[in-house]
Design a protein around this motif. Structure first.
Motif, PDB file in Angstrom:
ATOM      1  N   HIS A 231      -6.225  -5.247  13.104  1.00  0.00           N
ATOM      2  CA  HIS A 231      -5.190  -6.014  12.407  1.00  0.00           C
ATOM      3  C   HIS A 231      -3.854  -5.847  13.112  1.00  0.00           C
ATOM      4  N   PHE A 233       0.155  -7.346  13.805  1.00  0.00           N
ATOM      5  CA  PHE A 233       1.217  -8.135  13.171  1.00  0.00           C
ATOM      6  C   PHE A 233       1.652  -9.284  14.080  1.00  0.00           C
ATOM      7  N   SER A 236       1.202 -13.134  13.078  1.00  0.00           N
ATOM      8  CA  SER A 236       2.140 -13.569  12.032  1.00  0.00           C
ATOM      9  C   SER A 236       3.535 -13.789  12.605  1.00  0.00           C
ATOM     10  N   ASN A 431       3.649   0.733  10.739  1.00  0.00           N
ATOM     11  CA  ASN A 431       2.831   0.548   9.547  1.00  0.00           C
ATOM     12  C   ASN A 431       2.309   1.894   9.073  1.00  0.00           C
ATOM     13  N   GLU A 483       3.779  -8.637   6.169  1.00  0.00           N
ATOM     14  CA  GLU A 483       2.596  -7.874   6.591  1.00  0.00           C
ATOM     15  C   GLU A 483       2.619  -6.472   5.994  1.00  0.00           C
ATOM     16  N   GLN A 484       3.823  -5.924   5.845  1.00  0.00           N
ATOM     17  CA  GLN A 484       3.933  -4.535   5.362  1.00  0.00           C
ATOM     18  C   GLN A 484       3.767  -4.422   3.850  1.00  0.00           C
TER      19      GLN A 484
END
Ligand code: NAP
Length: 485
Positions: A231, A233, A236, A431, A483-484
């Motif tokens: 995954h 970021f 995005s 993250n 995303e976070q």
């Protein structure tokens, strides 16, 4: 070169309405997927006056469709379609109806199709299939599921060879790596590609909707390679930037094994991919396949961004410039500052390159001492043991290990006694946004810089290198925030 909208609808009436929408959206022709209707229709009158050339398709189950009926019924439907003004019919390469031409069917052209929903065979086999299909009808169509970079390369190679024959053909990819074969169908020499009327109405995996296809006709393709991609970021952030800036562009995943890297580099040139992010484990191995490295990539010995400059592939390291921007934005000048880097991997080397360039004094501490020594040697610093740092004084401390990252142990990479008021502490982890390292440092009076800053600036630099335009910080920051969450 044409865009054919493949129409999925329950009834003939709905299909007729869809043809009008397809015309408004700029389709050149439509394919009516009769096998996807609730039942094979007997009355095609509503489609007679449809404003675009039409192709009738009754895709069999064996080829990925829903049709399970008899050949006589298929023949009956295709005759009806011919009488309703359809100019094309689709028959699979193994259909017994191939070659059958009565008065009605003499009027239509036959697309001879082959579908492989498992994978893409070697190039020689694709050519064999396409030549056979071409010999059995008017237009050969091959659709293959593209699972890997190697399979994408086979398809693109086959398209190059087929182009040499001078005959028209349609070659496209389905599945995970299918979309790029549709966005770049002109470069593949395909005389036509299939699109859905809108997102969610696809009739095949990997199909792109017509609005996106049209917008991307001369659009910028970017993406990411690594294995596994996990995954990230980045999709995005870059997609948000394309959208907010009104630039026709997309960001696609290209998961690749190490031995596939040379093939992927060839595909970047063949498919006009403007640039890629490179992530674990290819940041170092990709370098030998590039035409040139910029100064930061040379310094660090790793590439996180590839830029395609008219076929010349340039390796960059935007982590270095990102760290410089993150410190600058925080109002921190590292010149002459005693700086501790914790870790000795790629992020640590990028950090050391930045700190050396900006005149800091570098100390490296790492779990594996020998790796700390290597980094220290390369960047004219000093290596110490993780336990030695407790009694030492630093102006700047940067965590470059994954400790505290989602999925890793939630522990501090260094004794918290190192922190003191007036110090600057940065964690490259983004993250979660607030790591144990940052929480502890802040509690002990340090000024903190979160890893999100580095993440955003490295993406801004990459995006600018690919498109020539700098995206607004806030757009990328918002994408990261989402995303976070
Ligand atoms: P890497 O090359 O694998 O290096 C990892 C480093 O951390 C090595 O020095 C390793 O020590 C050390 N380490 C790993 N696990 C440890 C543990 N359990 N205890 C102590 N030390 C440990 O990784 P990298 O590419 O440098 O990435 C490191 C972190 O930076 C990742 O969390 C990554 O997400 C982040 N990062 C962020 C950005 C950004 O834009 N914000 C950019 C790049 C990387 P050994 O040498 O002993 O194995």
């Amino acid at each position: 070169m044409a865009i054919c909208v493949s129409v999925r609808s329950a009834t003939v009436k709905e299909a007729a309405a869809a043809v009008s929408v397809a015309q408004e959206k700029g389709a050149d022709l439509v394919e009516v997927r009769f096998d996807l209707m609730s039942s094979p229709p007997t009355d095609l009158a509503p489609l007679k006056t449809a404003p675009l050339p039409k192709m009738a398709t009754l895709r069999s189950k064996a080829h990925g469709g829903e049709w399970e009926g008899k050949d006589e019924d298929r023949l009956r439907l295709y005759r009806r379609a011919a009488r309703a003004g359809f100019s094309l019919i689709d028959l699979e390469i193994d259909s017994p109806l191939l070659g059958f031409r009565d008065r009605d069917l003499k009027k239509v052209e036959v697309v001879v199709s082959h579908h492989d929903h498992e994978g893409t065979p070697p190039t020689s086999r694709i050519i064999e299939i396409m030549l056979l299909a071409g010999a059995r009808g008017d237009l050969a169509k091959g659709a293959f599921k593209v699972n890997t970079v190697s399979e994408l390369h086979r398809l693109v190679h086959a398209s190059k060879l087929l182009s040499l024959t001078g005959k028209k053909f349609v070659l496209l990819g389905m599945g995970p790596l299918g979309p790029i074969t549709r966005l770049r169908y002109r470069r593949l020499g395909s005389s036509m590609t299939y699109a859905s009327l809108e997102p969610g109405k696809e009739t095949a995996q990997g199909q792109v909707d017509i609005a996106s296809l049209k917008r991307m006709e001369n659009g910028i393709i970017t993406g990411i390679t690594g294995m596994p991609l996990g995954h990230s970021f980045s999709p995005s952030m870059h997609r948000a930037a394309f959208e907010a800036m009104g630039i026709a562009g997309t960001y696609l995943p290209f998961p690749a094994q190490r031995e596939e890297l040379p093939l992927l580099m060839e595909l970047m040139r063949d498919l006009d991919i403007a640039g890629l992010n490179v992530t674990i484990p290819h940041k170092e191995t990709v370098m030998e396949h590039l035409d040139r490295l910029d100064g930061n990539a040379e310094d660090v010995g790793a590439v996180n961004v590839i830029v395609n400059q008219k076929g010349r592939l340039i390796g960059k390291n935007t982590d270095v410039s990102a760290l410089a921007q993150a410190f600058k934005a925080a109002g921190v000048d590292v010149r002459g500052k005693r700086s501790l880097i914790v870790g000795a991997g790629g992020a640590a080397r990028a950090c050391a390159a930045f700190l050396r360039r900006d005149g800091a004094n570098i100390v490296v501490a790492n779990r594996t001492r020998s790796r700390a020594e290597e980094v220290a040697r390369r960047f004219s610093g000093e290596a110490v043991g993780l336990d030695d740092v407790k009694g030492m004084d630093f102006d700047v401390v940067v965590n470059c290990t994954p400790l505290g990252m989602k999925g890793f142990p939630s522990q501090l990479p260094i004794d918290p006694e190192v922190f003191h008021p007036g110090q600057v502490a940065m964690d490259v982890i983004y993250n979660p946004e607030r790591t144990p390292f940052l929480t502890e440092a802040e509690a002990r009076g340090c000024k903190i810089i979160p890893g999100r800053e580095m993440l955003i600036y490295q993406a801004m630099d990459a995006f600018e290198a690919w498109t020539g335009q700098r995206p607004p910080y806030e757009i990328l920051a918002e994408a990261v925030r989402k995303e976070q969450e």
